[in-house]
Scaffold this motif. Structure first.
Motif, short mmCIF file in Angstrom:
data_model
loop_
_atom_site.label_atom_id
_atom_site.label_comp_id
_atom_site.label_asym_id
_atom_site.label_seq_id
_atom_site.Cartn_x
_atom_site.Cartn_y
_atom_site.Cartn_z
N SER A 106 26.78 20.21 73.97
CA SER A 106 26.35 20.89 72.76
C SER A 106 27.02 22.26 72.71
N GLY A 107 26.73 23.00 71.67
CA GLY A 107 27.32 24.32 71.56
C GLY A 107 26.77 25.11 70.39
N ILE A 108 27.11 26.37 70.37
CA ILE A 108 26.70 27.30 69.32
C ILE A 108 27.96 27.85 68.67
N ILE A 109 27.96 27.96 67.38
CA ILE A 109 29.11 28.49 66.64
C ILE A 109 29.44 29.90 67.14
N PHE A 110 30.72 30.14 67.36
CA PHE A 110 31.17 31.41 67.96
C PHE A 110 30.84 32.64 67.13
N ASN A 111 30.76 32.49 65.81
CA ASN A 111 30.52 33.64 64.93
C ASN A 111 29.08 33.70 64.44
N ASP A 112 28.17 33.18 65.22
CA ASP A 112 26.75 33.15 64.88
C ASP A 112 26.25 34.58 64.61
N LYS A 113 25.67 34.78 63.44
CA LYS A 113 25.19 36.11 63.03
C LYS A 113 24.04 36.60 63.90
N PHE A 114 23.17 35.70 64.34
CA PHE A 114 22.04 36.09 65.18
C PHE A 114 22.52 36.65 66.53
N LEU A 115 23.50 35.99 67.14
CA LEU A 115 24.01 36.44 68.43
C LEU A 115 24.87 37.70 68.29
N ASN A 116 25.60 37.80 67.17
CA ASN A 116 26.40 38.99 66.86
C ASN A 116 27.34 39.38 68.01
N ILE A 117 28.10 38.43 68.49
CA ILE A 117 29.04 38.68 69.59
C ILE A 117 30.29 39.35 69.03
N ASP A 118 30.68 40.45 69.66
CA ASP A 118 31.93 41.12 69.30
C ASP A 118 33.02 40.56 70.20
N TRP A 119 33.79 39.65 69.64
CA TRP A 119 34.86 39.01 70.40
C TRP A 119 36.08 39.94 70.55
N GLY A 120 36.08 41.06 69.81
CA GLY A 120 37.20 41.99 69.91
C GLY A 120 38.47 41.44 69.32
N PHE A 121 38.32 40.51 68.38
CA PHE A 121 39.47 39.80 67.83
C PHE A 121 39.17 39.45 66.39
N SER A 122 40.11 39.61 65.52
CA SER A 122 39.93 39.27 64.11
C SER A 122 39.80 37.74 63.96
N GLU A 123 38.77 37.31 63.24
CA GLU A 123 38.52 35.87 63.08
C GLU A 123 39.70 35.13 62.47
N ASP A 124 40.43 35.78 61.57
CA ASP A 124 41.57 35.11 60.94
C ASP A 124 42.76 34.93 61.89
N LYS A 125 42.70 35.57 63.04
CA LYS A 125 43.77 35.41 64.03
C LYS A 125 43.33 34.53 65.21
N MET A 126 42.08 34.07 65.19
CA MET A 126 41.58 33.19 66.25
C MET A 126 42.08 31.77 66.05
N ILE A 127 42.30 31.10 67.15
CA ILE A 127 42.65 29.68 67.14
C ILE A 127 41.43 28.93 67.69
N VAL A 128 40.72 28.23 66.79
CA VAL A 128 39.46 27.59 67.14
C VAL A 128 39.56 26.11 66.80
N SER A 129 39.14 25.26 67.70
CA SER A 129 39.19 23.82 67.46
C SER A 129 38.25 23.45 66.31
N GLU A 130 38.51 22.33 65.67
CA GLU A 130 37.63 21.84 64.60
C GLU A 130 36.22 21.61 65.14
N LYS A 131 36.14 21.06 66.35
CA LYS A 131 34.84 20.82 66.97
C LYS A 131 34.06 22.14 67.08
N ASP A 132 34.71 23.20 67.57
CA ASP A 132 34.03 24.48 67.75
C ASP A 132 33.71 25.18 66.43
N LYS A 133 34.50 24.91 65.41
CA LYS A 133 34.21 25.49 64.09
C LYS A 133 32.97 24.87 63.46
N ASN A 134 32.58 23.69 63.92
CA ASN A 134 31.47 22.96 63.32
C ASN A 134 30.21 22.92 64.19
#
Length: 182
Positions: free
Chosen positions: A144-172
């Motif tokens: 299982s997993g949690i979406i990386f950009n979850d607003k509740f968790l508010n994780i600062d990945w230090g990286f612009s989302e438009d420059k991230m390479i995220v699998s389709e599985k992880d995007k969903n």
């Protein structure tokens, strides 16, 4: 070897002692006796995994449920990542909190992620090789997993989302609140 607990109970940063000379260096990446003496945790690692990724790749936030939950000992062999773990233990005072650390091939630090945590990382340098030892075997049916950009968790990945390479599985993946009905 220095072992320090983070503010998330059971989650530890391990800093090995490095012995250097003109030949290079030597370090002990894990010692079961020292780890148990310091943490009280006894683990038998049964699976060792490597991933190689380009800058901007985000992997996670993944976990396994039930009897196949995994503890992980993670480290960077080459390159650099921002490593993140999230406490998913409902009875924990830090439920829903996360911890992040820069792991690289220079400091050689490791992160011990206990069972009951989601885990992920973003790659900060090309050709980064990431290693993780697991105390339970991978089981696709309990993944299982949690979406990386979850607003509740508010994780600062230090990286612009438009420059991230995220699998389709992880995007969903689902949000924290939808997974835990809170």
């Amino acid at each position: 070897m220095e072992i320090a607990e983070t503010y998330l109970k059971g989650c530890f940063v391990i800093t090995p002692k490095m012995h250097k000379d003109e030949r290079g260096y030597f370090l002990e990446t894990f010692n079961e006796k020292i780890f148990f003496k310091t943490t009280g945790i006894k683990n038998k690692f049964v699976q060792d995994n490597l991933s190689k990724s380009s800058k901007g790749v985000l992997r996670g936030l993944h976990f396994q449920k039930g009897n196949t939950a995994q503890a992980k000992l993670v480290q960077v062999i080459s390159g650099k990542v921002l490593d993140v773990c999230v406490d998913l233990r409902k009875d924990s005072p830090t439920f829903g909190k996360h911890f992040s650390i820069l792991l690289d091939c220079v400091k050689k630090q490791q992160l011990y992620v206990p069972r009951g945590f989601a885990h992920g990382f973003i790659v900060l340098e090309n050709n980064t090789v990431f290693s993780y030892k697991c105390d339970n075997y991978y089981d696709k049916s309990s993944e299982s997993g949690i979406i990386f950009n979850d607003k509740f968790l508010n994780i600062d990945w230090g990286f612009s989302e438009d420059k991230m390479i995220v699998s389709e599985k992880d995007k969903n993946l689902l949000t924290f609140k939808s997974l835990f009905k809170c």
